[in-house]
Enzyme design. Sequence first.
Site, PDB file in Angstrom:
ATOM      1  N   PRO A  14       0.831  -1.217   0.000  1.00  0.00           N
ATOM      2  CG  PRO A  14      -0.821  -1.581   1.621  1.00  0.00           C
ATOM      3  CD  PRO A  14       0.482  -2.136   1.104  1.00  0.00           C
TER       4      PRO A  14
ATOM      5  CB  CYS B 297     -17.726  28.203  27.691  1.00  0.00           C
ATOM      6  SG  CYS B 297     -18.487  29.398  26.585  1.00  0.00           S
TER       7      CYS B 297
ATOM      8  CG  HIS C 286     -13.692  27.657  25.505  1.00  0.00           C
ATOM      9  ND1 HIS C 286     -14.313  26.469  25.785  1.00  0.00           N
ATOM     10  CD2 HIS C 286     -14.634  28.456  24.951  1.00  0.00           C
ATOM     11  CE1 HIS C 286     -15.576  26.536  25.398  1.00  0.00           C
ATOM     12  NE2 HIS C 286     -15.800  27.730  24.885  1.00  0.00           N
TER      13      HIS C 286
ATOM     14  CD  GLU D 219     -11.360  24.669  27.043  1.00  0.00           C
ATOM     15  OE1 GLU D 219     -11.225  25.382  28.066  1.00  0.00           O
ATOM     16  OE2 GLU D 219     -12.452  24.524  26.458  1.00  0.00           O
TER      17      GLU D 219
HETATM   18  N1  GLN Z   1     -23.968  27.905  24.214  1.00  0.00           N
HETATM   19  C1  GLN Z   1     -23.314  28.840  25.057  1.00  0.00           C
HETATM   20  C2  GLN Z   1     -23.180  30.215  24.420  1.00  0.00           C
HETATM   21  O1  GLN Z   1     -23.267  30.352  23.229  1.00  0.00           O
HETATM   22  C3  GLN Z   1     -21.961  28.337  25.487  1.00  0.00           C
HETATM   23  C4  GLN Z   1     -20.989  28.181  24.373  1.00  0.00           C
HETATM   24  C5  GLN Z   1     -19.779  27.364  24.734  1.00  0.00           C
HETATM   25  O2  GLN Z   1     -19.784  26.620  25.709  1.00  0.00           O
HETATM   26  N2  GLN Z   1     -18.737  27.505  23.964  1.00  0.00           N
HETATM   27  O3  GLN Z   1     -22.994  31.176  25.096  1.00  0.00           O
END
Ligand code: GLN
Length: 543
Positions: free
Chosen positions: A199, A390, A515, A517
């Site tokens: 392959p 979030c 976020h 992370e």
């Molecule tokens: N749904 C939520 C908002 O739009 C959280 C979005 C998310 O967790 N990234 O505010």
Amino acid sequence: MQKESDGSKGKKRKFVVVAGSLMSGLGKGIVTSSVGKILQSHNLKVVPLKFDGYLNVDCGTMNPYRHGEVFVLDDGTECDMDLGTYERFLNVNLNKSNSLTGGKIFSLVIDKERKGGYLGYDVQFVPHLTNEIKKWVKGVGDSFDADVVMVEVGGTVGDLENGYFLEAMRQMSFEEEVLFVQLTYVPTLEALGEQKTKPTQHANRLLASLGINPKVVICREVEPLSKEARKKIALYCNVDEDAIIDDPDTDTIYGVPELFEKQRLCATILEKLGVKTNGSDLKEWNKLVHSIRHPGEVATIGITGKYTALKDAYVSIKEALVHAGAHCDVGVKIKWVETTEIEDGKLLVSALDECDGIIVPGGFGARGSEGKIKCINYARKNGIPFLGLCFGLQMAVVEWARNECGMTGANSTEIDADTHYPVIDLLPEQKSVKDKGATMRLGAYPCKIKKGTKTFQAYGKEEVSERHRHRFEVNPELAGKLEEKGLVLSGKSPDGKIVEMIEWPEGFGIATQAHPEFKSRLEKPAPLFQAFLQAVKEKKKKK
Ligand code: GLN
């Protein structure tokens, strides 16, 4: 690396193009990042660029269930999760130029055509589109003043979608110093106990038919290549035997740079590119990899979510835990908690019983939200460290409102538009938004942390910046009521208008509208993840 000062620096810059063959899922992003890392360890400035053939301009409208996590950069670009892998390995901040999609390049060409940019010509894939691609790739090298641009070609060789991109790279290899790397898969036929290279040979021939001759072949496989298999690949693919690199399954992706270094991959690449360096230093990196492999203790972290069937949907959180763990000597075992299954509360205790900490990650829509609220309440009542990200912050606010402020039925208007207590509501600037692409509150925003809080302790400073991706926020009209009952509003936008972070007055519970992370790297873990794991560690000690 010595740079030329006669204006021909472009010639000096090197380009390494990684093309995947045979099938997807071989870990091109990890290979690209790992090769980038070993080059970086030679003190070279390495900049990655990902090409994705799809016609979406960015990943913002894609479902993480289908495509994996939507990663967010400082400048608000919503991109493929490979960009996250690059940042995590290379510890660099990327921007929109590092992600090129079919949608982006076609829009650019069509816009330019409408403006008369190609006046007099019929606009073609070759040379117009391919020229724009080359210009883009070279432009990334220039704007970052890179020594090496690592280009990852998304998809598989032979796909219609990336054909024009590979053609652009072929052309570029006659203008610049380009080294092609073929990533391939070498299966073992169990009945014969033999590794099959055919392959790979066919895939290499396919590349050759496109005018591309890889000088390095990286082989995904279960066991390292046998001597015969290596000889065959070398013979049929026209590559040196020592440029055929084993990439077997490994326990941690962060071990791949070392795995490559042991096979002298970097020396091979540098030699082929004609680059001399003063040697490499991966010591600090390898120390962290050692901590990942040999943690002092292991903690079980429950992550709630509805995409638990597809772990790629939460890859940045998983990795942020690995990074923080490497720095505080904790190995993390993740327990995925499918919140839709615990909505009625019956299975809640059995689902969370063994968790030393609970993370409620980002999310959209009603499904599973009641289960998340229950998890948060369970964590709070049982003194289990909690980190909300979030949507996780939004659900923690709903939980607090319902259970501490007597706001029965409190909710986010995303979930219940008619709730009596809309503690989470649309951001004012979101009210008129109709389009879906790149219209959320996106990218890095500054946040001011309240002194004396656990959040402050985690960051150790007042001004921080984290990346965002959301449309809703803590309703400023009700924030005071939450605070009256003890909820700590530990982080706000610098103008004080948006609640960015909260924490419980008792126990360890921090949640953020951001976020964090997305900014975590192995060499620079996210402060909130570190504080969270530290709290987990302390809690475990008391058990
Ligand atoms: N749904 C939520 C908002 O739009 C959280 C979005 C998310 O967790 N990234 O505010």
